[in-house]
Write a protein that holds these residues in place. Structure first.
Motif, short mmCIF file in Angstrom:
data_model
loop_
_atom_site.label_atom_id
_atom_site.label_comp_id
_atom_site.label_asym_id
_atom_site.label_seq_id
_atom_site.Cartn_x
_atom_site.Cartn_y
_atom_site.Cartn_z
N ARG A 83 46.27 32.37 45.07
CA ARG A 83 46.58 33.79 45.20
C ARG A 83 46.03 34.58 44.01
NH1 ARG A 83 52.84 34.01 46.61
NH2 ARG A 83 52.46 36.25 46.41
N ARG A 87 43.18 37.53 44.16
CA ARG A 87 43.39 38.88 43.63
C ARG A 87 42.46 39.21 42.46
NH1 ARG A 87 49.82 40.20 43.98
NH2 ARG A 87 50.01 39.81 46.21
N SER A 88 41.89 38.18 41.84
CA SER A 88 40.98 38.41 40.71
C SER A 88 39.54 38.57 41.15
CB SER A 88 41.08 37.25 39.73
OG SER A 88 42.37 37.16 39.19
N ALA A 92 38.38 42.38 45.60
CA ALA A 92 39.82 42.63 45.63
C ALA A 92 40.21 43.60 44.52
CB ALA A 92 40.59 41.33 45.50
N LEU A 93 39.61 43.47 43.35
CA LEU A 93 39.88 44.39 42.25
C LEU A 93 39.41 45.80 42.60
CD1 LEU A 93 39.02 42.26 39.08
CD2 LEU A 93 41.27 42.95 39.89
N GLN A 96 41.90 47.33 45.07
CA GLN A 96 43.13 47.69 44.36
C GLN A 96 42.92 48.95 43.54
OE1 GLN A 96 46.02 46.19 44.82
NE2 GLN A 96 47.15 47.39 43.31
#
Length: 126
Positions: A83, A87-88, A92-93, A96
């Protein structure tokens, strides 16, 4: 008697005492204490083996429980690491950042040069 006769004269055998039978011993050591001692040693040994076997089985159960807990924690750690990696990821960054209201820069960043400094000093080269 001459010397030759004395040398060859028969010698009387020493007299041995007459043999007689010895009466059997009237008292014998009792066997009951020895039997009780042997049974006691065997009983203590069996109880010791039972206690040792029980302790080993209890340790085996605890080891099995700890191994299953370790497997669950290892799976959880792998899931959390996946996970974090997801997210990293750069895309994904970026998603976000967009959700937080950030916008991409329209032009390339500019660097300020202060008076009295040169580009060679900024790099730290002497």
């Amino acid at each position: 008697m001459s010397a030759a006769e004395r040398v060859y004269a028969p010698v009387a055998a020493p007299r041995r005492p007459a043999l007689r039978s010895v009466p059997p011993r009237a008292s014998r050591a009792p066997r009951a204490p020895f039997v009780v001692l042997v049974l006691l040693v065997l009983g203590i040994g069996l109880i010791g083996l039972l206690v040792l076997n029980t302790a080993l089985q209890q340790g085996a159960f605890e080891l099995g429980e700890l191994q299953s807990t370790t497997d669950e924690l290892r799976d959880r750690q792998t899931d959390l690491a996946d996970r974090v990696a997801a997210r990293s990821a750069p895309d994904a960054l970026a998603d976000q950042a967009t959700r937080m209201g950030m916008v991409p820069a329209e032009e390339a960043p500019t660097f300020l040069e202060l008076p009295g400094s040169s580009s060679a000093d900024a790099g730290g080269a002497d």
